[in-house]
Write an enzyme that holds these catalytic residues in place. Sequence first.
Site, PDB file in Angstrom:
ATOM      1  N   LYS A  96     -65.786  15.526-132.938  1.00 24.60           N
ATOM      2  CA  LYS A  96     -65.733  14.278-133.721  1.00 24.60           C
ATOM      3  C   LYS A  96     -65.026  13.147-132.880  1.00 24.60           C
ATOM      4  O   LYS A  96     -64.254  13.245-132.266  1.00 24.60           O
ATOM      5  CB  LYS A  96     -64.604  14.664-134.909  1.00 24.60           C
ATOM      6  CG  LYS A  96     -64.137  13.287-135.518  1.00 24.60           C
ATOM      7  CD  LYS A  96     -63.171  13.605-136.614  1.00 24.60           C
ATOM      8  CE  LYS A  96     -62.489  12.428-137.024  1.00 24.60           C
ATOM      9  NZ  LYS A  96     -61.462  12.264-138.014  1.00 24.60           N
ATOM     10  N   GLY A 157     -54.633   8.211-142.990  1.00 26.94           N
ATOM     11  CA  GLY A 157     -53.255   8.548-143.166  1.00 26.94           C
ATOM     12  C   GLY A 157     -52.655   7.579-144.387  1.00 26.94           C
ATOM     13  O   GLY A 157     -51.488   7.597-144.538  1.00 26.94           O
ATOM     14  N   ALA A 183     -61.001  10.623-143.897  1.00 30.40           N
ATOM     15  CA  ALA A 183     -59.937   9.798-143.827  1.00 30.40           C
ATOM     16  C   ALA A 183     -59.587   9.066-145.137  1.00 30.40           C
ATOM     17  O   ALA A 183     -60.219   8.256-145.621  1.00 30.40           O
ATOM     18  CB  ALA A 183     -60.081   8.910-142.623  1.00 30.40           C
ATOM     19  N   GLY A 184     -58.208   8.840-145.332  1.00 26.69           N
ATOM     20  CA  GLY A 184     -57.580   8.128-146.421  1.00 26.69           C
ATOM     21  C   GLY A 184     -57.769   8.666-147.757  1.00 26.69           C
ATOM     22  O   GLY A 184     -57.251   8.307-148.609  1.00 26.69           O
ATOM     23  N   ASN A 205     -56.589  15.287-143.969  1.00 26.98           N
ATOM     24  CA  ASN A 205     -55.190  15.978-143.363  1.00 26.98           C
ATOM     25  C   ASN A 205     -54.175  15.679-144.084  1.00 26.98           C
ATOM     26  O   ASN A 205     -53.441  16.435-144.787  1.00 26.98           O
ATOM     27  CB  ASN A 205     -55.286  15.638-141.923  1.00 26.98           C
ATOM     28  CG  ASN A 205     -54.292  16.271-141.181  1.00 26.98           C
ATOM     29  OD1 ASN A 205     -54.562  16.217-139.719  1.00 26.98           O
ATOM     30  ND2 ASN A 205     -53.374  16.788-141.582  1.00 26.98           N
ATOM     31  N   THR A 206     -53.829  14.549-143.979  1.00 25.20           N
ATOM     32  CA  THR A 206     -52.239  13.960-144.715  1.00 25.20           C
ATOM     33  C   THR A 206     -52.125  13.967-145.917  1.00 25.20           C
ATOM     34  O   THR A 206     -51.145  14.666-146.385  1.00 25.20           O
ATOM     35  CB  THR A 206     -52.277  12.413-144.181  1.00 25.20           C
ATOM     36  OG1 THR A 206     -52.541  12.144-142.974  1.00 25.20           O
ATOM     37  CG2 THR A 206     -50.977  11.965-144.583  1.00 25.20           C
TER      38      THR A 206
HETATM   39  C1  LIG Z   1     -57.135  14.995-138.525  1.00 28.52           C
HETATM   40  C2  LIG Z   1     -58.155  13.817-138.324  1.00 28.52           C
HETATM   41  O1  LIG Z   1     -59.213  14.050-137.926  1.00 28.52           O
HETATM   42  C3  LIG Z   1     -57.911  12.588-139.044  1.00 28.52           C
HETATM   43  O2  LIG Z   1     -58.081  11.654-138.052  1.00 28.52           O
HETATM   44  C4  LIG Z   1     -58.552  12.370-140.108  1.00 28.52           C
HETATM   45  O3  LIG Z   1     -59.363  11.182-140.003  1.00 28.52           O
HETATM   46  C5  LIG Z   1     -57.898  12.583-141.345  1.00 28.52           C
HETATM   47  O4  LIG Z   1     -57.653  11.525-141.983  1.00 28.52           O
HETATM   48  P1  LIG Z   1     -56.115  11.677-143.305  1.00 28.52           P
HETATM   49  O5  LIG Z   1     -55.210  12.149-142.606  1.00 28.52           O
HETATM   50  O6  LIG Z   1     -56.096  10.282-143.831  1.00 28.52           O
HETATM   51  O7  LIG Z   1     -56.940  12.658-144.326  1.00 28.52           O
END
Ligand SMILES: CC(=O)[C@@H](O)[C@H](O)COP(=O)(O)O
Length: 256
Positions: A96, A157, A183-184, A205-206
């Site tokens: 990535k 995040g 993300a987000g 992730n977050t």
């Molecule tokens: C783990 C990873 O690759 C992060 O940089 C990704 O972009 C996830 O973002 P969030 O934590 O907002 O879900």
Amino acid sequence: MLKIGDFQFHSRLLLGTGKYPDFDVQKQAVEVSETEVLTFAVRRMNIFDPVQPNFLEKIDLQKYRFLPNTAGAKNAEEAVRIAKLADASGLCDMIKVEVIGCDKTLLPDPVETLRATEMLLEEGFTVLPYTSDDVVLARKLEELGAHAIMPGASPIGSGQGIINPLNLKFIIEQADVPVIVDAGIGSPCDAAYAMELGADGVLLNTAVSGAKDPVKMAEAMKLAIEAGRLGYEAGRIGRKQYAAASSPKEGISVVE
Ligand SMILES: CC(=O)[C@@H](O)[C@H](O)COP(=O)(O)O
């Protein structure tokens, strides 16, 4: 089936491995999510230090494909260096590209992302660039040969969900490679929405690792992504300005 380069996945959830309360919760969350792709920042993972505790010791490495990211890179050259490090660790099925251009927003640097993608493709990597939701940039990344495009829903995040669904829709419509919304994502409804827009997958992730109960949230995300995909395939009804009765009276003789 989600197809990225030479890989095929049943699950459309790509899960990040950072910021869990502990390795046991993380392991359970990963298992319950039924993800097949784990992503991690190369700089954060102790892949070369056997003495340090490492989440990867906890899991069956054969069950997953690894998507390390180049977080920490400020330009294409650094991204390539990090990718090669990941490759040398043996935990790199795909890479990535993450080249951040702004420390406050963590938004990607479009020029360096494009350069890094081109350089890594030349090196033979399966390349998934994390990009902003810029429609033209997404097209250029695909033209270079990126194996998937990963536009952000909102800043990493932030948990703000999908800020610009129209741009995501445009990116999805024009793409011939998978589009993974990355993300987000803040809640299951954001993940379902991304899938209903036609995304091929969601990377998050977050929203899981930071949830009050990460294991429950991992399951919720799994279900939301499945539901969103099913809804997309089923085809939603059009939006009307005015009401349309659910039980139409036309053709039915009613005794008044
Ligand atoms: C783990 C990873 O690759 C992060 O940089 C990704 O972009 C996830 O973002 P969030 O934590 O907002 O879900």
